[in-house]
Scaffold this motif. Structure first.
Motif, PDB file in Angstrom:
ATOM      1  N   PRO A 226      -0.023   7.070   3.047  1.00 25.48           N
ATOM      2  CA  PRO A 226       0.454   5.700   2.863  1.00 25.48           C
ATOM      3  C   PRO A 226       1.987   5.666   2.941  1.00 25.48           C
ATOM      4  N   TRP A 227       2.499   4.732   3.729  1.00 25.97           N
ATOM      5  CA  TRP A 227       3.940   4.637   3.975  1.00 25.97           C
ATOM      6  C   TRP A 227       4.745   4.556   2.680  1.00 25.97           C
ATOM      7  N   GLY A 228       4.171   3.914   1.662  1.00 24.65           N
ATOM      8  CA  GLY A 228       4.863   3.778   0.380  1.00 24.65           C
ATOM      9  C   GLY A 228       5.099   5.091  -0.346  1.00 24.65           C
ATOM     10  N   LYS A 229       4.452   6.174   0.101  1.00 22.81           N
ATOM     11  CA  LYS A 229       4.650   7.487  -0.523  1.00 22.81           C
ATOM     12  C   LYS A 229       5.831   8.248   0.082  1.00 22.81           C
TER      13      LYS A 229
ATOM     14  N   THR B 213      -8.651   6.879  -0.066  1.00 20.02           N
ATOM     15  CA  THR B 213      -7.369   7.526   0.218  1.00 20.02           C
ATOM     16  C   THR B 213      -6.262   6.969  -0.667  1.00 20.02           C
ATOM     17  N   HIS B 214      -6.216   5.667  -0.823  1.00 19.01           N
ATOM     18  CA  HIS B 214      -5.184   5.077  -1.678  1.00 19.01           C
ATOM     19  C   HIS B 214      -5.363   5.503  -3.132  1.00 19.01           C
TER      20      HIS B 214
ATOM     21  N   VAL C 184      -1.701   5.051  -4.910  1.00 17.82           N
ATOM     22  CA  VAL C 184      -0.893   3.906  -4.468  1.00 17.82           C
ATOM     23  C   VAL C 184      -1.780   2.675  -4.311  1.00 17.82           C
ATOM     24  N   HIS C 185      -1.167   1.534  -4.493  1.00 17.81           N
ATOM     25  CA  HIS C 185      -1.857   0.257  -4.361  1.00 17.81           C
ATOM     26  C   HIS C 185      -2.178   0.008  -2.886  1.00 17.81           C
TER      27      HIS C 185
END
Length: 116
Positions: free
Chosen positions: A63-66, A105-106, A111-112
């Motif tokens: 996830p891009w947010g990681k 996966t999230h 992650v949200h």
């Protein structure tokens, strides 16, 4: 890669960028990005890791947010461990069309979900 004070970057410049752990360990590199067609947001960076000289390399959508860009390392840093990457939910060729896989996966990465 020069940022010249600008925050925009071409996806072609992101491909191949190294991903590091917070301790500075090289975990892998970004192979390509997955972008939500409707919102235009980057959702995943598919990261290649393991193997030797590209042989036996595994690819995991992160996830891009990681990821966060670190200008001193000229690469992305994540709080994920190698064990978390290796223990990620199994996926098939159509993983990006499988909402159940995305939910697992999230949760796995803590992650949200991007669609909520």
């Amino acid at each position: 890669m020069q940022t010249s004070g600008h925050s925009l970057i071409s996806s072609s410049d992101v491909n191949g960028t190294t991903v590091y752990s917070p301790a500075g360990e090289q975990l892998g590199s970004i192979d390509h990005l997955m972008i939500d067609k409707v919102s235009g947001k980057v959702v995943y960076a598919v990261m290649g890791f393991g193997g030797f000289l590209g042989l036996g390399e595994d690819h995991h959508p992160i996830p891009w947010g990681k990821l966060r860009y670190d200008t001193t390392q000229e690469g992305y840093v994540t709080d994920l461990t190698r064990e978390q990457l290796e223990g990620a939910p199994a996926r098939d060729a159509d993983w990006y069309r499988d909402r159940d896989w995305e939910e697992r996966t999230h949760r796995h990465y803590g992650v949200h979900p991007y669609w909520m």
